[in-house]
Design a protein around this motif. Structure first.
Motif, short mmCIF file in Angstrom:
data_model
loop_
_atom_site.label_atom_id
_atom_site.label_comp_id
_atom_site.label_asym_id
_atom_site.label_seq_id
_atom_site.Cartn_x
_atom_site.Cartn_y
_atom_site.Cartn_z
N VAL A 424 49.27 48.59 29.48
CA VAL A 424 49.18 47.13 29.61
C VAL A 424 49.06 46.73 31.08
O VAL A 424 48.19 45.92 31.45
CB VAL A 424 50.41 46.46 28.96
N LEU A 425 49.90 47.30 31.95
CA LEU A 425 49.84 46.94 33.37
C LEU A 425 48.51 47.36 33.99
O LEU A 425 47.95 46.64 34.82
CB LEU A 425 51.00 47.59 34.11
N THR A 426 48.00 48.53 33.60
CA THR A 426 46.72 48.98 34.13
C THR A 426 45.58 48.06 33.70
O THR A 426 44.71 47.70 34.52
CB THR A 426 46.43 50.42 33.68
N LEU A 427 45.58 47.66 32.44
CA LEU A 427 44.54 46.75 31.95
C LEU A 427 44.62 45.40 32.67
O LEU A 427 43.59 44.83 33.06
CB LEU A 427 44.68 46.56 30.45
N LEU A 428 45.82 44.87 32.86
CA LEU A 428 45.98 43.59 33.56
C LEU A 428 45.57 43.72 35.02
O LEU A 428 44.98 42.79 35.60
CB LEU A 428 47.42 43.10 33.45
N ALA A 429 45.87 44.87 35.64
CA ALA A 429 45.47 45.09 37.03
C ALA A 429 43.95 45.13 37.16
O ALA A 429 43.38 44.57 38.11
CB ALA A 429 46.09 46.38 37.55
N ILE A 430 43.28 45.78 36.22
CA ILE A 430 41.82 45.84 36.25
C ILE A 430 41.23 44.45 35.98
O ILE A 430 40.27 44.03 36.64
CB ILE A 430 41.31 46.86 35.22
N ALA A 431 41.82 43.73 35.03
CA ALA A 431 41.33 42.38 34.72
C ALA A 431 41.45 41.45 35.92
O ALA A 431 40.65 40.51 36.07
CB ALA A 431 42.10 41.81 33.54
N SER A 432 42.42 41.70 36.79
CA SER A 432 42.65 40.83 37.95
C SER A 432 41.55 40.94 39.00
O SER A 432 41.49 40.11 39.91
CB SER A 432 44.00 41.16 38.58
N VAL A 433 40.68 41.94 38.88
CA VAL A 433 39.55 42.05 39.80
C VAL A 433 38.56 40.91 39.58
O VAL A 433 37.95 40.40 40.53
CB VAL A 433 38.84 43.41 39.64
#
Length: 468
Positions: A424-433
């Motif tokens: 979840v954190l990795t997906l949210l971090a990627i989405a933040s780009v």
């Protein structure tokens, strides 16, 4: 209730579990927009403050037992506090980028007053207050045991499915339907419980790893396992076209990453106890799958014909998107305001100072649509260092989730929760780009839950106890 309690084999959850679920529901009902002026914040902010005070009072000592997390959270909170600290004119007027503020006072014939480090103190105060909700949820998540955290995970799934169904109804219905909860929103699009269709798509994509975790954490009779498998497969199949209906490229990209993450998390559910005769259960499950699937496909086909989202996925020119054309202006602003930044939460006003004439339009740019760039502009070097520390910690946790040591792999359920939190954190971090998901209160709470799952697994694996 079966869906929510799946793996729980203990007695009734404590009050803090119900409080965490209530706070989660409130976050998604009242915190689906990233604007600071949405009316629902009048309800959400007092609830956040009350929950934070209670969580600090009851479980603050547990929080301080962690090695790295308290320092990171305190640093995140202190940054806007420092930005709100008043400075004498001789200091703030000489800081990078503050010349325009000083010139405004001088042009008005006014003496330079004491001024906060932030160029927009009210916006920075709002940024500080917005941290109450995720910190409260983080503390509450710490206080729960493994089974209760699994129930909280399933509560997120229930909220997510309701948001997906709401988005489907929005896509089918009128753009001016009362099903849209926010005044400024993507009318005619499937936004669900959010104001922004991209945030809906990001959230729905993150549900795929949660579905894998839900099914993996089940320990029940064989007929229950079969029923839950059918329900989970239907939900997963239903999610993907729901993401397409939003018309979000960001959501489509995340879906491509969330599917392998879900397979990485998945472990076969445990069938325990004596089961009933299975042929009737399998027939019923298959019939339910076909019936529900046919209804959902029909609704989604109808929605795709009504909603403009599908056309947007393949016809809109990406190069004309403001998030890309404004990049050079944002780089210029970040350089001029370095190393202190303009103040957390100040992006809207600061961008107007640096906005190129050729990008002027009747619409204002509410966020940079690249959260790392916005953090650089508004938070400067300290904020970038905090992000780098958080990234290092996430990468370290990811490495352990991929190759767990003996203590971490000793508990099957804990390893599932760890991988779910990391995913979840990795997906949210990627989405933040390409977006700003964590500026939305509900997704900030979702991220706090993911952190809570990870740190709780560490605590259980390395000897710390959950309070009674």
């Amino acid at each position: 209730m079966t869906f929510l309690t799946g793996a729980a084999r203990q007695g009734a959850p404590p009050k803090r579990a119900y409080l965490a679920i209530a706070l989660l529901i409130a976050a998604f009902l009242f915190g689906g927009g990233a604007r600071p002026d949405i009316t629902s914040l009048l309800l959400l902010r007092p609830l956040s403050a009350a929950a934070l005070v209670y969580a600090l009072w009851k479980y603050g000592s547990l929080f301080w037992q962690e090695r790295w997390l308290p320092g990171l959270v305190v640093a995140i909170v202190l940054l806007p506090v420092v930005h709100l600290t008043p400075l004498p004119p001789a200091i703030w007027s000489e800081l990078p980028g503050r010349g325009v503020v000083a010139d405004t006072f001088r042009a008005a014939g006014m003496a330079l007053p004491w001024q906060a480090l932030s160029m927009t103190p009210i916006a920075t105060l709002n940024a500080l207050l917005s941290l109450m909700l995720p910190v409260a949820m983080l503390l509450l998540c710490f206080s729960l045991d493994k089974a209760q955290q699994a129930s909280l995970l399933r509560a997120v799934l229930v909220v997510g499915m309701l948001s997906g169904l709401l988005g489907l109804l929005q896509a089918i219905g009128s753009p001016n339907s009362p099903l849209y909860f926010y005044r400024i929103t993507n009318n005619g699009m499937a936004v669900g419980l959010f104001a922004n269709r991209n945030h809906q798509a990001i959230f729905l994509a993150c549900l795929l790893p949660l579905l894998a975790a839900h099914l993996s954490l089940i320990s029940a009779r064989q007929e229950t396992v079969i029923f839950q498998k059918t329900l989970t497969i239907v939900a997963a199949v239903f999610l993907i076209p729901l993401i397409l209906v939003t018309g979000s490229r960001n959501g489509l990209l995340l879906t491509g990453l969330a599917i392998p993450a879900a397979f990485w998390i998945y472990r076969a559910p445990l069938a325990v106890g004596r089961g009933i005769e299975m042929s009737s259960v399998r027939k019923l499950s298959f019939s339910a799958f076909v019936t529900i699937g046919a209804v959902m496909v029909a609704l989604l086909v109808f929605a795709s014909l009504r909603a403009p989202a599908f056309d947007r996925l393949f016809t809109e020119d990406v190069s004309s998107d403001l998030r890309w054309t404004s990049f050079s202006a944002l780089m210029h602003a970040a350089g001029e305001l370095f190393p202190f930044g303009s103040g957390m939460g100040s992006f809207v006003e600061i961008y107007k100072v640096y906005e190129p004439y050729n990008l002027l339009s009747p619409n204002y740019f509410n966020h940079a649509h690249n959260d790392y760039m916005e953090i650089w502009v508004t938070g400067g070097l300290p904020a970038i260092l905090i992000v780098l520390i958080a990234a290092i910690l996430l990468l370290s946790t990811l490495r352990l989730a991929v190759r767990p040591d003996q203590r971490m792999s000793s508990s099957r359920d804990d390893l599932i929760l760890l991988r779910t939190g990391v995913s979840v954190l990795t997906l949210l971090a990627i989405a933040s780009v390409g977006e700003y998901p964590l500026r939305t209160p509900s997704l900030a709470v979702f991220a706090a839950l993911a952190v809570g799952w990870i740190v709780s697994v560490y605590r259980r694996a390395y000897g710390q106890k959950v309070p009674a």
